[in-house]
Design an enzyme around this catalytic site. Structure first.
Site, PDB file in Angstrom:
ATOM      1  N   ASP A  10       0.850  -1.193   0.000  1.00 27.29           N
ATOM      2  CA  ASP A  10       0.000   0.000   0.000  1.00 27.29           C
ATOM      3  C   ASP A  10       0.884   1.241   0.000  1.00 27.29           C
ATOM      4  O   ASP A  10       1.703   1.432   0.901  1.00 27.29           O
ATOM      5  CB  ASP A  10      -0.893  -0.025   1.244  1.00 27.29           C
ATOM      6  CG  ASP A  10      -1.970   1.046   1.226  1.00 27.29           C
ATOM      7  OD1 ASP A  10      -2.100   1.746   0.202  1.00 27.29           O
ATOM      8  OD2 ASP A  10      -2.681   1.181   2.244  1.00 27.29           O
ATOM      9  N   GLU A 102      -2.885   0.170  -4.087  1.00 34.92           N
ATOM     10  CA  GLU A 102      -2.708  -0.966  -3.183  1.00 34.92           C
ATOM     11  C   GLU A 102      -3.142  -2.267  -3.837  1.00 34.92           C
ATOM     12  O   GLU A 102      -3.982  -2.284  -4.737  1.00 34.92           O
ATOM     13  CB  GLU A 102      -3.495  -0.764  -1.886  1.00 34.92           C
ATOM     14  CG  GLU A 102      -4.994  -0.766  -2.082  1.00 34.92           C
ATOM     15  CD  GLU A 102      -5.757  -0.850  -0.762  1.00 34.92           C
ATOM     16  OE1 GLU A 102      -5.440  -1.745   0.036  1.00 34.92           O
ATOM     17  OE2 GLU A 102      -6.666  -0.029  -0.568  1.00 34.92           O
TER      18      GLU A 102
END
Length: 347
Positions: A10, A102
């Site tokens: 992420d 992500e």
């Protein structure tokens, strides 16, 4: 423990990190990027001062007077997002996207240590090639990997081993389980479910009644460790999206036509780079007063990456609609096909 470990990668404060790539002098001061009149992303120094995504820019300035505001660099954000996923795909056997910044990754590691090593290699590569930080979580299931990536922030790696996993499956607060809405959280709280282990004391039919069969089953699997651990790749991208805001920070406002044209230009560039052509286009208009979005669509007979074609179609759609004052709009190129399939179709 069975199966391969899962990574959750992420990007940290993605929009802000992209905007700061060419401004290293601002890395240690509060900075936020603005979309329309709202904070789209704040760096960690700004977050430490209480600045949050989704808040009004003027409220953020009252909260943190020294806050530096930057207009969202849309084109750069989209290009970096595409490049980030190129690296993900080059580093993993399977990639399951979660958003523009992500994804869950299966890197083919047989154990947590091997997965952590691959995660560190991934972090170094992204920093070197893209100039942005990413945090990586390593765990046996998607839930554990996502929890680990949260703990890794900012700009770190965290591994949840078997001992910590066993503890979390009892002590994890329910509101830390992603995908549970506010209404369901309230209902669970009313029957005494505040932590994952609390589901043990609730009759199965009652839990199903309170949160629905699908969510109840998901909670039971999380409790007993049989939750989802499979990274499901998207075999072929079916759409590309670009968006923009009418107003920004320290720039002239844009008309709907100007926004749509800028989005189409970026989409065509990204489609060509990815070797894809589209068969349809969707414009989603966001009224300034809020409320339901206005959706305009058109499909062509044959796929194309032609800028002139899509610019004309987008212009026609806007011209044929009653367009109110907008906060922004989103343009999506749909029905994407690899260019080699387009050639076979045409000939």
């Amino acid at each position: 423990m069975t199966g391969r470990p899962v990574l959750h990668a992420d990007a940290d404060s993605f929009f802000a990190s992209v905007a700061l790539r060419t401004r290293p002098d601002l890395a240690a001061v509060p900075v936020a990027v603005v979309a329309h009149v709202y904070i789209a992303s704040a760096n960690y120094p700004a977050r430490a001062r209480g600045v949050r995504s989704g808040s009004l820019a003027q409220d953020a300035l009252r909260q943190c007077p020294e806050l530096i505001l930057i207009d969202v660099p849309r084109a750069e954000v989209e290009e970096v997002g595409d490049a980030l996923f190129d690296i993900f795909h080059d580093s993993a056997r399977a990639v399951e996207p979660g958003s523009i910044e992500e994804a869950f990754l299966d890197v083919g590691a047989d154990d947590l240590a091997g997965a952590a090593e691959a995660g560190q290699t991934l972090r170094r590569r992204v920093a070197r090639e893209l100039g942005i930080p990413i945090s990586v979580g390593v765990g046996r299931t998607k839930l554990m990997a996502k929890l680990a990536s949260r703990r890794a922030k900012p700009d770190g790696l965290y591994l949840i081993d078997s001992d910590e996993e066993a503890a979390l499956r009892t002590t994890l607060p329910i509101d830390d389980v992603w995908g549970i809405g506010a209404t369901t959280l309230q209902r669970l709280g009313r029957i005494g479910v505040f932590r994952l282990g609390d589901v043990d004391g609730i009759p199965r039919n009652e839990l199903q009644h309170v949160c629905g069969t699908a969510m109840a089953r998901r909670l039971w699997r999380m409790r007993d460790g049989t939750d989802d651990a499979v990274v499901r790749p998207v075999e072929q991208r079916s759409s590309l999206t670009a968006e923009g805001s009418t107003a920004g920070y320290a720039r002239p406002d844009k008309t709907p036509a100007e926004l749509a044209a800028a989005c189409v230009e970026r989409l065509c560039h990204r489609a060509e780079r990815a070797g894809l052509a589209g068969t349809g286009i969707t414009l989603t208009l966001r009224p300034e007063t809020g409320g339901k979005a206005i959706v305009l669509k058109r499909t062509l007979v044959a796929a194309t990456t032609g800028r002139d074609t899509w610019l004309e179609v987008a212009g026609d759609l806007l011209a044929g609609a009653v367009v109110p004052r907008l906060a922004g709009l989103r343009v999506t190129l749909t029905g994407l096909l690899p260019l080699d399939r387009v050639l076979h179709t045409l000939f």
